[in-house]
Design a protein around this motif. Structure first.
Motif, PDB file in Angstrom:
ATOM      1  N   MET A   1     108.750  -8.115  33.966  1.00 27.94           N
ATOM      2  CA  MET A   1     109.187  -7.354  32.787  1.00 27.94           C
ATOM      3  C   MET A   1     108.916  -8.144  31.508  1.00 27.94           C
ATOM      4  N   LEU A   2     108.525  -7.449  30.466  1.00 27.57           N
ATOM      5  CA  LEU A   2     108.327  -8.064  29.159  1.00 27.57           C
ATOM      6  C   LEU A   2     109.632  -8.678  28.664  1.00 27.57           C
ATOM      7  N   THR A   3     109.543  -9.887  28.106  1.00 22.92           N
ATOM      8  CA  THR A   3     110.687 -10.538  27.483  1.00 22.92           C
ATOM      9  C   THR A   3     110.394 -10.732  26.004  1.00 22.92           C
ATOM     10  N   ILE A   4     111.349 -10.363  25.161  1.00 24.10           N
ATOM     11  CA  ILE A   4     111.245 -10.542  23.710  1.00 24.10           C
ATOM     12  C   ILE A   4     112.292 -11.553  23.284  1.00 24.10           C
ATOM     13  N   TYR A   5     111.852 -12.655  22.706  1.00 27.43           N
ATOM     14  CA  TYR A   5     112.766 -13.659  22.165  1.00 27.43           C
ATOM     15  C   TYR A   5     112.926 -13.400  20.672  1.00 27.43           C
TER      16      TYR A   5
ATOM     17  N   LEU B   1     112.607 -24.192  21.676  1.00 23.19           N
ATOM     18  CA  LEU B   1     111.430 -24.951  21.250  1.00 23.19           C
ATOM     19  C   LEU B   1     110.488 -25.242  22.419  1.00 23.19           C
ATOM     20  N   ARG B   2     111.017 -25.251  23.616  1.00 20.19           N
ATOM     21  CA  ARG B   2     110.138 -25.412  24.770  1.00 20.19           C
ATOM     22  C   ARG B   2     109.257 -24.173  24.972  1.00 20.19           C
ATOM     23  N   ILE B   3     109.735 -23.031  24.504  1.00 22.98           N
ATOM     24  CA  ILE B   3     108.966 -21.787  24.585  1.00 22.98           C
ATOM     25  C   ILE B   3     108.080 -21.629  23.360  1.00 22.98           C
ATOM     26  N   SER B   4     108.628 -21.970  22.206  1.00 20.23           N
ATOM     27  CA  SER B   4     107.930 -21.791  20.930  1.00 20.23           C
ATOM     28  C   SER B   4     108.007 -23.086  20.132  1.00 20.23           C
ATOM     29  N   PRO B   5     107.056 -24.009  20.297  1.00 19.29           N
ATOM     30  CA  PRO B   5     107.112 -25.286  19.579  1.00 19.29           C
ATOM     31  C   PRO B   5     107.178 -25.129  18.065  1.00 19.29           C
ATOM     32  N   GLN B   6     106.634 -24.019  17.535  1.00 20.00           N
ATOM     33  CA  GLN B   6     106.702 -23.810  16.088  1.00 20.00           C
ATOM     34  C   GLN B   6     108.089 -23.376  15.616  1.00 20.00           C
TER      35      GLN B   6
ATOM     36  N   GLY C   1     104.195 -11.570  31.770  1.00 21.24           N
ATOM     37  CA  GLY C   1     103.531 -12.265  32.865  1.00 21.24           C
ATOM     38  C   GLY C   1     103.314 -13.721  32.504  1.00 21.24           C
ATOM     39  N   ASP C   2     102.078 -14.185  32.618  1.00 25.77           N
ATOM     40  CA  ASP C   2     101.754 -15.583  32.310  1.00 25.77           C
ATOM     41  C   ASP C   2     101.491 -15.819  30.824  1.00 25.77           C
ATOM     42  N   LEU C   3     101.495 -14.766  30.033  1.00 28.80           N
ATOM     43  CA  LEU C   3     101.180 -14.899  28.607  1.00 28.80           C
ATOM     44  C   LEU C   3     102.438 -15.135  27.790  1.00 28.80           C
ATOM     45  N   THR C   4     102.426 -16.185  26.978  1.00 33.53           N
ATOM     46  CA  THR C   4     103.444 -16.402  25.943  1.00 33.53           C
ATOM     47  C   THR C   4     102.746 -16.253  24.603  1.00 33.53           C
TER      48      THR C   4
ATOM     49  N   CYS D   1     101.684  -9.704  18.577  1.00 29.14           N
ATOM     50  CA  CYS D   1     102.435  -9.142  19.706  1.00 29.14           C
ATOM     51  C   CYS D   1     102.320  -7.620  19.750  1.00 29.14           C
ATOM     52  N   THR D   2     102.496  -6.966  18.619  1.00 25.73           N
ATOM     53  CA  THR D   2     102.426  -5.501  18.626  1.00 25.73           C
ATOM     54  C   THR D   2     101.015  -5.026  18.952  1.00 25.73           C
ATOM     55  N   LEU D   3     100.013  -5.684  18.398  1.00 24.40           N
ATOM     56  CA  LEU D   3      98.636  -5.269  18.670  1.00 24.40           C
ATOM     57  C   LEU D   3      98.287  -5.470  20.144  1.00 24.40           C
ATOM     58  N   TYR D   4      98.730  -6.569  20.720  1.00 21.01           N
ATOM     59  CA  TYR D   4      98.493  -6.819  22.148  1.00 21.01           C
ATOM     60  C   TYR D   4      99.162  -5.746  23.005  1.00 21.01           C
ATOM     61  N   LEU D   5     100.441  -5.475  22.730  1.00 26.92           N
ATOM     62  CA  LEU D   5     101.167  -4.503  23.548  1.00 26.92           C
ATOM     63  C   LEU D   5     100.586  -3.103  23.402  1.00 26.92           C
ATOM     64  N   ALA D   6     100.160  -2.760  22.189  1.00 20.53           N
ATOM     65  CA  ALA D   6      99.564  -1.436  21.993  1.00 20.53           C
ATOM     66  C   ALA D   6      98.254  -1.299  22.744  1.00 20.53           C
ATOM     67  N   ARG D   7      97.456  -2.360  22.755  1.00 20.66           N
ATOM     68  CA  ARG D   7      96.197  -2.328  23.507  1.00 20.66           C
ATOM     69  C   ARG D   7      96.452  -2.196  25.011  1.00 20.66           C
ATOM     70  N   LYS D   8      97.434  -2.939  25.513  1.00 16.50           N
ATOM     71  CA  LYS D   8      97.648  -3.005  26.962  1.00 16.50           C
ATOM     72  C   LYS D   8      98.424  -1.813  27.503  1.00 16.50           C
ATOM     73  N   TYR D   9      99.446  -1.367  26.759  1.00  8.80           N
ATOM     74  CA  TYR D   9     100.369  -0.372  27.296  1.00  8.80           C
ATOM     75  C   TYR D   9     100.474   0.906  26.466  1.00  8.80           C
ATOM     76  N   GLY D  10      99.893   0.905  25.272  1.00  6.00           N
ATOM     77  CA  GLY D  10     100.403   1.800  24.259  1.00  6.00           C
ATOM     78  C   GLY D  10      99.679   3.060  23.901  1.00  6.00           C
TER      79      GLY D  10
END
Length: 219
Positions: free
Chosen positions: A1-5, A55-60, A69-72, A79-88
């Protein structure tokens, strides 16, 4: 499942709005901006953008971040452009031309509009009196926004939407940036096509659902 931080009172709102449009399930981890906490480094402080676990997830140290999945992935527009391309579909691009145009308008939003729109968001409060310095900063920001908003006005008057003659992720990305200047009614009223387009975007059930969630969070 997609996780949004990220809390919804952040640029995560763009991602959450899109997920509601798509009907995409997600898990939200409410990471708050460190500047909103009195002592973000204190023991027991809420998970925030300076927390070692985040910070371990997002060093910035910036929200939002998604994991799919394996993509952070960070940067809300990426993020929105990626999700729209993949699912949207139909919210994502149908071909390379639409993909390029969605990128173009998203970049235009964040480079030509967002900095001055944020000045208005932070300093302009309808019905409240600003200091002389704040009034000058608001006036200067509004003046600089006339040119890019005029570009949007002409485009929307001709096309109704940002890309493809339909509501897409490009509308979400642009609307969430223009929203920052929305409290400056005198500015927005100069652009009737933009004003009406923004109202239509924000009347969508997916936006309303996101906004209700946003308002339910602490300020």
């Amino acid at each position: 499942m997609l996780t949004i931080y990220g809390v919804t009172r952040s640029r995560a709102s763009r991602i959450i709005w899109l997920c509601h449009e798509i009907g995409l399930s997600y898990r939200q981890v409410p990471v708050i901006q460190a500047y909103r906490l009195t002592d973000p480094d204190a023991e027991g402080a809420a998970l925030n953008t300076r927390s070692p676990a985040f910070l371990r997830i997002s060093p910035q140290g910036a929200i939002p971040v998604i994991q799919d999945g394996d993509l952070t992935l960070s940067e809300s527009l990426a993020c929105t452009l990626y999700l729209a391309r993949k699912y949207g579909q139909p919210f994502g691009p149908v071909d390379a031309t639409e993909d390029a145009l969605m990128l173009q308008w998203s970049f235009y939003a964040c480079t030509s509009i967002e900095p001055d729109a944020l000045t208005i968001l932070f300093l302009h409060r309808a019905g409240q009196t600003q200091s002389g310095a704040d009034q000058a900063a608001i006036a200067n920001a509004a003046e600089r926004l006339v040119r890019p908003l005029s570009v949007l006005e002409a485009h929307l008057a001709r096309n109704g939407h940002m890309v493809g003659g339909r509501f897409t992720v490009a509308d979400i990305n642009m609307a969430e940036v223009v929203r920052y200047a929305q409290s400056h009614g005198e500015l927005i009223e100069q652009f009737p096509a933009l004003r009406d387009w923004l109202a239509d975007c924000q009347a969508r059930p997916a936006f309303q659902k996101m906004w209700k969630e946003r308002l339910a969070e602490p300020e």
